[in-house]
Motif scaffolding. Structure first.
Motif, PDB file in Angstrom:
ATOM      1  N   GLN A  37       0.840  -1.203  -0.039  1.00 45.06           N
ATOM      2  CA  GLN A  37      -0.041  -0.049  -0.008  1.00 45.06           C
ATOM      3  C   GLN A  37       1.108   1.165  -0.031  1.00 45.06           C
ATOM      4  O   GLN A  37       0.564   2.146  -0.707  1.00 45.06           O
ATOM      5  N   LEU A  38       1.917   1.365   0.667  1.00 49.49           N
ATOM      6  CA  LEU A  38       2.853   2.385   0.933  1.00 49.49           C
ATOM      7  C   LEU A  38       3.688   2.680  -0.561  1.00 49.49           C
ATOM      8  O   LEU A  38       3.669   3.684  -0.838  1.00 49.49           O
ATOM      9  N   THR A  39       4.024   1.418  -1.038  1.00 53.51           N
ATOM     10  CA  THR A  39       4.750   1.716  -2.242  1.00 53.51           C
ATOM     11  C   THR A  39       3.862   2.191  -3.398  1.00 53.51           C
ATOM     12  O   THR A  39       4.328   3.153  -4.338  1.00 53.51           O
ATOM     13  N   LEU A  40       2.559   1.642  -3.522  1.00 57.48           N
ATOM     14  CA  LEU A  40       1.622   2.215  -4.497  1.00 57.48           C
ATOM     15  C   LEU A  40       1.192   3.743  -4.253  1.00 57.48           C
ATOM     16  O   LEU A  40       1.276   4.408  -5.136  1.00 57.48           O
ATOM     17  N   ASP A  41       1.136   4.106  -2.957  1.00 58.56           N
ATOM     18  CA  ASP A  41       0.916   5.218  -2.770  1.00 58.56           C
ATOM     19  C   ASP A  41       2.194   6.272  -3.223  1.00 58.56           C
ATOM     20  O   ASP A  41       2.055   7.335  -3.722  1.00 58.56           O
ATOM     21  N   LEU A  42       3.316   5.957  -2.695  1.00 55.40           N
ATOM     22  CA  LEU A  42       4.439   6.714  -3.331  1.00 55.40           C
ATOM     23  C   LEU A  42       4.742   6.705  -4.655  1.00 55.40           C
ATOM     24  O   LEU A  42       5.057   7.682  -5.176  1.00 55.40           O
ATOM     25  N   LEU A  43       4.288   5.436  -5.476  1.00 54.40           N
ATOM     26  CA  LEU A  43       4.436   5.618  -6.853  1.00 54.40           C
ATOM     27  C   LEU A  43       3.314   6.237  -7.606  1.00 54.40           C
ATOM     28  O   LEU A  43       3.621   6.618  -8.811  1.00 54.40           O
ATOM     29  N   SER A  44       2.445   6.678  -7.020  1.00 53.18           N
ATOM     30  CA  SER A  44       1.304   7.355  -7.440  1.00 53.18           C
ATOM     31  C   SER A  44       1.014   8.619  -6.773  1.00 53.18           C
ATOM     32  O   SER A  44      -0.115   8.882  -6.511  1.00 53.18           O
ATOM     33  N   LEU A  45       2.212   9.660  -6.716  1.00 58.61           N
ATOM     34  CA  LEU A  45       1.987  10.898  -6.003  1.00 58.61           C
ATOM     35  C   LEU A  45       0.541  11.457  -6.464  1.00 58.61           C
ATOM     36  O   LEU A  45       0.098  11.240  -7.459  1.00 58.61           O
ATOM     37  N   PRO A  46      -0.021  12.122  -5.370  1.00 57.79           N
ATOM     38  CA  PRO A  46       0.687  12.591  -4.198  1.00 57.79           C
ATOM     39  C   PRO A  46       0.418  11.705  -3.084  1.00 57.79           C
ATOM     40  O   PRO A  46      -0.583  10.600  -3.475  1.00 57.79           O
ATOM     41  N   LEU A  47       0.987  11.596  -1.914  1.00 53.44           N
ATOM     42  CA  LEU A  47       0.856  10.571  -0.877  1.00 53.44           C
ATOM     43  C   LEU A  47      -0.307  10.950  -0.223  1.00 53.44           C
ATOM     44  O   LEU A  47      -0.699  11.800   0.608  1.00 53.44           O
ATOM     45  N   ASP A  48      -1.401  10.223  -0.810  1.00 56.92           N
ATOM     46  CA  ASP A  48      -2.958  10.505  -0.229  1.00 56.92           C
ATOM     47  C   ASP A  48      -3.516   9.183   0.193  1.00 56.92           C
ATOM     48  O   ASP A  48      -4.908   9.047   0.385  1.00 56.92           O
ATOM     49  N   GLY A  49      -2.898   8.023   0.277  1.00 55.05           N
ATOM     50  CA  GLY A  49      -3.447   6.738   0.478  1.00 55.05           C
ATOM     51  C   GLY A  49      -3.980   6.178  -0.654  1.00 55.05           C
ATOM     52  O   GLY A  49      -4.797   5.092  -0.545  1.00 55.05           O
ATOM     53  N   LEU A  50      -3.896   6.579  -1.775  1.00 52.39           N
ATOM     54  CA  LEU A  50      -4.634   6.205  -3.024  1.00 52.39           C
ATOM     55  C   LEU A  50      -3.430   5.738  -4.211  1.00 52.39           C
ATOM     56  O   LEU A  50      -2.665   6.321  -3.961  1.00 52.39           O
ATOM     57  N   PRO A  51      -3.584   4.687  -4.828  1.00 51.75           N
ATOM     58  CA  PRO A  51      -4.630   4.042  -5.010  1.00 51.75           C
ATOM     59  C   PRO A  51      -4.882   3.035  -3.548  1.00 51.75           C
ATOM     60  O   PRO A  51      -3.888   2.526  -3.043  1.00 51.75           O
ATOM     61  N   VAL A  52      -6.076   2.466  -3.308  1.00 52.23           N
ATOM     62  CA  VAL A  52      -6.252   1.783  -2.358  1.00 52.23           C
ATOM     63  C   VAL A  52      -5.992   0.359  -2.620  1.00 52.23           C
ATOM     64  O   VAL A  52      -6.323  -0.345  -3.641  1.00 52.23           O
ATOM     65  N   TYR A  53      -4.956  -0.490  -2.176  1.00 52.96           N
ATOM     66  CA  TYR A  53      -4.705  -1.808  -2.145  1.00 52.96           C
ATOM     67  C   TYR A  53      -5.205  -2.917  -1.326  1.00 52.96           C
ATOM     68  O   TYR A  53      -5.631  -2.570  -0.158  1.00 52.96           O
ATOM     69  N   GLY A  54      -5.483  -3.936  -2.078  1.00 52.92           N
ATOM     70  CA  GLY A  54      -5.951  -4.929  -1.086  1.00 52.92           C
ATOM     71  C   GLY A  54      -7.044  -6.131  -1.346  1.00 52.92           C
ATOM     72  O   GLY A  54      -7.412  -6.805  -0.941  1.00 52.92           O
ATOM     73  N   ASP A  55      -7.723  -5.824  -2.609  1.00 57.88           N
ATOM     74  CA  ASP A  55      -8.777  -6.788  -3.205  1.00 57.88           C
ATOM     75  C   ASP A  55      -8.003  -8.243  -3.385  1.00 57.88           C
ATOM     76  O   ASP A  55      -6.998  -8.026  -3.707  1.00 57.88           O
ATOM     77  N   PRO A  56      -8.769  -9.338  -3.556  1.00 59.20           N
ATOM     78  CA  PRO A  56      -8.337 -10.531  -3.738  1.00 59.20           C
ATOM     79  C   PRO A  56      -7.285 -10.646  -5.164  1.00 59.20           C
ATOM     80  O   PRO A  56      -6.380 -11.060  -5.356  1.00 59.20           O
ATOM     81  N   ALA A  57      -7.885  -9.738  -6.192  1.00 63.25           N
ATOM     82  CA  ALA A  57      -7.406  -9.880  -7.341  1.00 63.25           C
ATOM     83  C   ALA A  57      -5.889  -9.049  -7.346  1.00 63.25           C
ATOM     84  O   ALA A  57      -4.931  -9.701  -7.624  1.00 63.25           O
ATOM     85  N   SER A  58      -5.779  -8.078  -6.515  1.00 61.68           N
ATOM     86  CA  SER A  58      -4.578  -7.324  -6.530  1.00 61.68           C
ATOM     87  C   SER A  58      -3.620  -8.172  -5.689  1.00 61.68           C
ATOM     88  O   SER A  58      -2.362  -7.997  -5.837  1.00 61.68           O
ATOM     89  N   ARG A  59      -3.868  -8.606  -4.792  1.00 61.61           N
ATOM     90  CA  ARG A  59      -3.122  -9.657  -3.676  1.00 61.61           C
ATOM     91  C   ARG A  59      -2.816 -10.991  -4.736  1.00 61.61           C
ATOM     92  O   ARG A  59      -1.464 -11.449  -4.447  1.00 61.61           O
ATOM     93  N   PHE A  60      -3.495 -11.504  -5.440  1.00 65.85           N
ATOM     94  CA  PHE A  60      -3.210 -12.503  -6.554  1.00 65.85           C
ATOM     95  C   PHE A  60      -1.901 -12.192  -7.420  1.00 65.85           C
ATOM     96  O   PHE A  60      -0.871 -12.752  -7.340  1.00 65.85           O
ATOM     97  N   ILE A  61      -2.240 -10.905  -7.950  1.00 59.36           N
ATOM     98  CA  ILE A  61      -1.388 -10.318  -9.007  1.00 59.36           C
ATOM     99  C   ILE A  61       0.208  -9.861  -8.441  1.00 59.36           C
ATOM    100  O   ILE A  61       1.043 -10.165  -9.054  1.00 59.36           O
ATOM    101  N   SER A  62      -0.004  -9.650  -7.180  1.00 59.39           N
ATOM    102  CA  SER A  62       0.938  -9.412  -6.670  1.00 59.39           C
ATOM    103  C   SER A  62       1.946 -10.504  -6.147  1.00 59.39           C
ATOM    104  O   SER A  62       3.304 -10.354  -6.235  1.00 59.39           O
ATOM    105  N   ALA A  63       1.330 -11.510  -5.773  1.00 57.51           N
ATOM    106  CA  ALA A  63       2.011 -12.806  -5.519  1.00 57.51           C
ATOM    107  C   ALA A  63       2.766 -13.366  -6.767  1.00 57.51           C
ATOM    108  O   ALA A  63       3.648 -13.595  -6.701  1.00 57.51           O
ATOM    109  N   ILE A  64       2.201 -13.191  -7.964  1.00 57.85           N
ATOM    110  CA  ILE A  64       2.763 -13.373  -9.294  1.00 57.85           C
ATOM    111  C   ILE A  64       4.015 -12.402  -9.400  1.00 57.85           C
ATOM    112  O   ILE A  64       5.071 -13.045 -10.084  1.00 57.85           O
ATOM    113  N   LEU A  65       3.905 -11.185  -9.216  1.00 56.85           N
ATOM    114  CA  LEU A  65       4.689 -10.361  -9.785  1.00 56.85           C
ATOM    115  C   LEU A  65       6.016 -10.504  -8.802  1.00 56.85           C
ATOM    116  O   LEU A  65       7.119 -10.076  -9.064  1.00 56.85           O
TER     117      LEU A  65
END
Length: 143
Positions: A37-65
């Motif tokens: 979540q912190l990495t996504l927030d940093l890479l998609s400035l500004p630091l605002d907590g977006l995009p929100v990370y955590g749905d099952p599809a995102s977690r799955f693709i995160s494991a693959i990546l």
């Protein structure tokens, strides 16, 4: 640059790429996803907590990546250890070409998905990953 320095830099490149793997892997587990979540927030400035990370599809693709990034880093490490001495320019061109392909596709996807600030981070990672390998190494024995 010398061949020895290129081999050293290939180790840096391998570590830079593989260093993203644990963040991605941890992102596959809901309770450990905060680095992602912190990495996504940093890479998609500004630091605002977006995009929100955590749905099952995102977690799955995160494991693959995570696995892909670890494998890519290990591949570069082993290219410098097992192949570079036999084909230094082939290894150099392979790694530089792979990094450029990653840069173009990742950056285009970042812009198209509404996160152009990631291109700045990609530029830094590209510069660090390629480093002195833009140019062929010179053999110190040849004058």
């Amino acid at each position: 640059m010398t061949h020895d320095f290129h081999k050293f830099w290939l180790k840096i490149t391998a570590v830079v790429i593989a260093s993203f793997a644990p963040v991605m892997f941890l992102g596959s587990m809901e309770a450990m996803a905060w680095p992602m979540q912190l990495t996504l927030d940093l890479l998609s400035l500004p630091l605002d907590g977006l995009p929100v990370y955590g749905d099952p599809a995102s977690r799955f693709i995160s494991a693959i990546l995570g696995g892909i990034l670890l494998g890519w880093g290990v591949t570069i490490w082993l290219l410098q250890a097992w192949v570079y001495d036999a084909a230094p320019d082939g290894v150099r061109r392979t790694v530089v070409t792979a990094l450029l392909c990653w840069f173009v596709l990742d950056s285009a996807g970042s812009v198209l998905s509404g996160h152009p600030s990631n291109v700045l981070f990609n530029t830094g990672i590209l510069a660090l990953g390629v480093g002195p390998m833009w140019c062929p190494a010179r053999d110190p024995a040849v004058t």
